[in-house]
Design a protein around this motif. Structure first.
Motif, PDB file in Angstrom:
ATOM      1  N   ARG A 167      -2.616 -27.771  -3.001  1.00 24.62           N
ATOM      2  CA  ARG A 167      -1.117 -27.232  -5.044  1.00 24.62           C
ATOM      3  C   ARG A 167      -2.496 -25.789  -4.857  1.00 24.62           C
ATOM      4  O   ARG A 167      -1.774 -25.430  -5.982  1.00 24.62           O
ATOM      5  N   GLN A 168      -4.081 -26.328  -5.464  1.00 21.83           N
ATOM      6  CA  GLN A 168      -4.111 -25.435  -6.872  1.00 21.83           C
ATOM      7  C   GLN A 168      -5.016 -23.836  -5.869  1.00 21.83           C
ATOM      8  O   GLN A 168      -5.812 -22.857  -6.443  1.00 21.83           O
ATOM      9  N   LEU A 169      -5.611 -24.067  -4.420  1.00 20.06           N
ATOM     10  CA  LEU A 169      -5.802 -23.182  -3.796  1.00 20.06           C
ATOM     11  C   LEU A 169      -5.166 -22.136  -2.730  1.00 20.06           C
ATOM     12  O   LEU A 169      -5.212 -21.508  -2.877  1.00 20.06           O
ATOM     13  N   VAL A 170      -3.977 -22.989  -2.243  1.00 21.67           N
ATOM     14  CA  VAL A 170      -3.223 -22.002  -0.979  1.00 21.67           C
ATOM     15  C   VAL A 170      -3.075 -20.772  -1.908  1.00 21.67           C
ATOM     16  O   VAL A 170      -2.663 -19.698  -0.883  1.00 21.67           O
ATOM     17  N   GLU A 171      -2.289 -20.833  -2.959  1.00 20.18           N
ATOM     18  CA  GLU A 171      -1.185 -19.406  -3.347  1.00 20.18           C
ATOM     19  C   GLU A 171      -2.697 -18.233  -3.289  1.00 20.18           C
ATOM     20  O   GLU A 171      -2.078 -17.327  -2.920  1.00 20.18           O
ATOM     21  N   GLY A 172      -3.915 -18.266  -3.967  1.00 19.83           N
ATOM     22  CA  GLY A 172      -4.928 -17.676  -3.580  1.00 19.83           C
ATOM     23  C   GLY A 172      -5.429 -17.560  -2.730  1.00 19.83           C
ATOM     24  O   GLY A 172      -5.533 -15.820  -1.744  1.00 19.83           O
ATOM     25  N   MET A 173      -5.210 -18.375  -1.514  1.00 18.18           N
ATOM     26  CA  MET A 173      -5.821 -17.778  -0.140  1.00 18.18           C
ATOM     27  C   MET A 173      -4.433 -17.267   0.867  1.00 18.18           C
ATOM     28  O   MET A 173      -4.807 -16.373   0.845  1.00 18.18           O
ATOM     29  N   CYS A 174      -3.866 -16.895   0.016  1.00 15.35           N
ATOM     30  CA  CYS A 174      -2.242 -16.714   0.921  1.00 15.35           C
ATOM     31  C   CYS A 174      -2.436 -14.937  -0.103  1.00 15.35           C
ATOM     32  O   CYS A 174      -2.361 -14.168   1.049  1.00 15.35           O
ATOM     33  N   GLU A 175      -3.105 -14.648  -1.047  1.00 17.01           N
ATOM     34  CA  GLU A 175      -2.820 -13.119  -1.752  1.00 17.01           C
ATOM     35  C   GLU A 175      -3.729 -12.518  -0.618  1.00 17.01           C
ATOM     36  O   GLU A 175      -3.737 -11.760  -0.658  1.00 17.01           O
TER      37      GLU A 175
ATOM     38  N   GLY B 204      -9.245 -37.219  -6.632  1.00 14.08           N
ATOM     39  CA  GLY B 204      -7.793 -38.716  -6.894  1.00 14.08           C
ATOM     40  C   GLY B 204      -6.976 -37.670  -8.163  1.00 14.08           C
ATOM     41  O   GLY B 204      -6.428 -38.107  -8.753  1.00 14.08           O
ATOM     42  N   SER B 205      -8.170 -36.651  -9.269  1.00 16.72           N
ATOM     43  CA  SER B 205      -7.518 -36.027 -10.132  1.00 16.72           C
ATOM     44  C   SER B 205      -7.274 -34.515  -9.954  1.00 16.72           C
ATOM     45  O   SER B 205      -7.891 -34.207  -9.045  1.00 16.72           O
ATOM     46  N   PHE B 206      -5.554 -34.432 -10.708  1.00 14.60           N
ATOM     47  CA  PHE B 206      -5.077 -32.841 -10.259  1.00 14.60           C
ATOM     48  C   PHE B 206      -6.071 -32.001 -11.195  1.00 14.60           C
ATOM     49  O   PHE B 206      -6.616 -31.016 -10.653  1.00 14.60           O
TER      50      PHE B 206
ATOM     51  N   ASP C  63      -2.917 -37.931  -1.519  1.00 11.67           N
ATOM     52  CA  ASP C  63      -3.081 -37.285  -3.021  1.00 11.67           C
ATOM     53  C   ASP C  63      -4.376 -35.809  -2.720  1.00 11.67           C
ATOM     54  O   ASP C  63      -3.872 -35.526  -3.546  1.00 11.67           O
ATOM     55  N   GLY C  64      -5.305 -36.536  -2.537  1.00 15.85           N
ATOM     56  CA  GLY C  64      -6.895 -35.869  -2.861  1.00 15.85           C
ATOM     57  C   GLY C  64      -6.355 -33.949  -2.051  1.00 15.85           C
ATOM     58  O   GLY C  64      -6.510 -33.113  -2.612  1.00 15.85           O
ATOM     59  N   ALA C  65      -5.198 -34.063  -0.796  1.00 11.86           N
ATOM     60  CA  ALA C  65      -5.875 -33.289   0.075  1.00 11.86           C
ATOM     61  C   ALA C  65      -4.209 -32.220  -0.772  1.00 11.86           C
ATOM     62  O   ALA C  65      -4.175 -31.232  -0.772  1.00 11.86           O
ATOM     63  N   PHE C  66      -3.552 -32.725  -1.605  1.00 14.57           N
ATOM     64  CA  PHE C  66      -2.660 -31.679  -2.192  1.00 14.57           C
ATOM     65  C   PHE C  66      -2.590 -31.552  -3.356  1.00 14.57           C
ATOM     66  O   PHE C  66      -3.516 -30.682  -3.956  1.00 14.57           O
ATOM     67  N   ASN C  67      -4.259 -31.919  -4.094  1.00 16.79           N
ATOM     68  CA  ASN C  67      -4.294 -31.939  -5.834  1.00 16.79           C
ATOM     69  C   ASN C  67      -4.843 -30.853  -5.256  1.00 16.79           C
ATOM     70  O   ASN C  67      -5.211 -30.205  -5.856  1.00 16.79           O
ATOM     71  N   LEU C  68      -5.854 -30.391  -4.599  1.00 14.73           N
ATOM     72  CA  LEU C  68      -6.953 -29.340  -3.823  1.00 14.73           C
ATOM     73  C   LEU C  68      -5.781 -28.653  -3.066  1.00 14.73           C
ATOM     74  O   LEU C  68      -6.260 -27.009  -3.722  1.00 14.73           O
TER      75      LEU C  68
ATOM     76  N   PHE D 170       1.632 -33.595   6.300  1.00  7.96           N
ATOM     77  CA  PHE D 170       1.714 -33.101   5.288  1.00  7.96           C
ATOM     78  C   PHE D 170       0.967 -31.283   5.719  1.00  7.96           C
ATOM     79  O   PHE D 170       1.080 -30.081   5.849  1.00  7.96           O
ATOM     80  N   THR D 171      -0.487 -31.825   6.745  1.00 11.11           N
ATOM     81  CA  THR D 171      -0.879 -30.408   7.613  1.00 11.11           C
ATOM     82  C   THR D 171       0.567 -29.793   8.464  1.00 11.11           C
ATOM     83  O   THR D 171       0.391 -28.244   8.134  1.00 11.11           O
TER      84      THR D 171
END
Ligand code: NAD
Length: 246
Positions: A120-128, A62-64, A113-118, A162-163
């Motif tokens: 949001r901070q993970l997807v860019e690296g996965m895409c790269e 629950g915490s970004f 929000d838990g799904a967003f919090n993770l 969201f998915t």
């Protein structure tokens, strides 16, 4: 090739621990993230995972900020996360007329929000890196609604929206995003339901029983396989026929 790293939130819960076991058995290096629980609970989890490549990491989804710290510490010690399973969840049931704002916001904050919090901070690296598998654990009650669960149904239906949206954003980068919607599975969450209500639920399930955590875990292992790259934006119902639709 080094083994892929999987992060499972709610990782020491009923479904989370079954998912950790299945992913480790599929050769993944697994991090189970969950609230900093009593040490006996964590010891029991470690004993259950004995011999498997599964590690516990305390985190509040629950915490970004806490999610960012968790991802940085996994990356520093093990490497970047390739597979994310958002399974942390809570219920705070009450009819809307009696629901207080805290019950509403707690359920939205952890389940959605838990799904967003993770992500949001993970997807860019996965895409790269050109590879990622994200699975969000939704619920049949997000598809049908359930008495006393406006908060939970909103969060779980929101999770599938969201998915679908994130799946479109990442499809060209080798990152799939899917949800799994369990029916009633025998875990501490459903053991908290009153006995007579549980019996009524079982009577209404066509398969005639509650699901086992493994029923969900095997679906997650399927969706997160390296060769599952053509399944994205989907919702897989695993509910014993409780809600049949197309
Ligand atoms: P569970 O209560 O056994 O596990 C949930 C886990 O989430 C617990 O270990 C809990 O400590 C953890 N958690 C709670 N708040 C957290 C937070 N802020 N940060 C990190 N972890 C947190 O329940 P379960 O049955 O294993 O449920 C797992 C997921 O499956 C949930 O999202 C739930 O909504 C969903 N689900 C379960 C069922 C079912 O029948 N059991 C049905 C549909 C959906």
């Amino acid at each position: 090739m080094s083994s892929r790293i999987a992060l499972v939130t709610g990782g020491i819960g009923g479904l989370g621990s079954a998912i950790c076991r299945s992913l480790a058995q599929a050769g993944r290096k697994v991090v189970a993230a969950d609230l900093a629980a009593r040490s006996e609970r964590i010891d029991a989890f470690r004993a259950e995972m004995d011999g498997l490549d599964v590690h516990f990491a305390p985190a509040d989804v629950g915490s970004f900020e806490a999610c960012g710290e968790l991802l940085r510490s996994i990356e520093a010690t093990q490497g970047p996360v390739d597979i994310l399973v958002n399974a942390a969840g809570i219920t705070r049931d009450a009819t809307l007329r009696k629901m207080d704002p805290q019950q509403w916001s707690d359920v939205l904050r952890i389940n959605l929000d838990g799904a967003f919090n993770l992500c949001r901070q993970l997807v860019e690296g996965m895409c790269e890196r050109g590879f990622g598998r994200i699975v969000n654990i939704s619920s049949v009650n997000g598809q049908t609604g359930q008495f006393g669960q406006t908060n939970y149904a909103a969060a779980k239906a929101g999770l599938h929206g969201f998915t679908m949206a994130l799946a479109r954003e990442t499809a060209r980068k080798g990152v799939t995003v899917n949800s799994v919607s369990p029916g009633y599975i025998d875990t501490p969450m459903t053991r908290a339901i009153r006995e007579d209500v549980r019996e009524g639920i079982v009577t209404s399930i066509p398969v005639g029983r509650m699901g086992h955590p493994h029923d969900i875990a095997r679906t997650v292992a399927f969706l997160t396989a390296d060769d599952a790259g053509y399944i994205t934006g989907a919702n897989i119902p695993v509910n014993g026929g409780l809600f049949i639709s197309f």
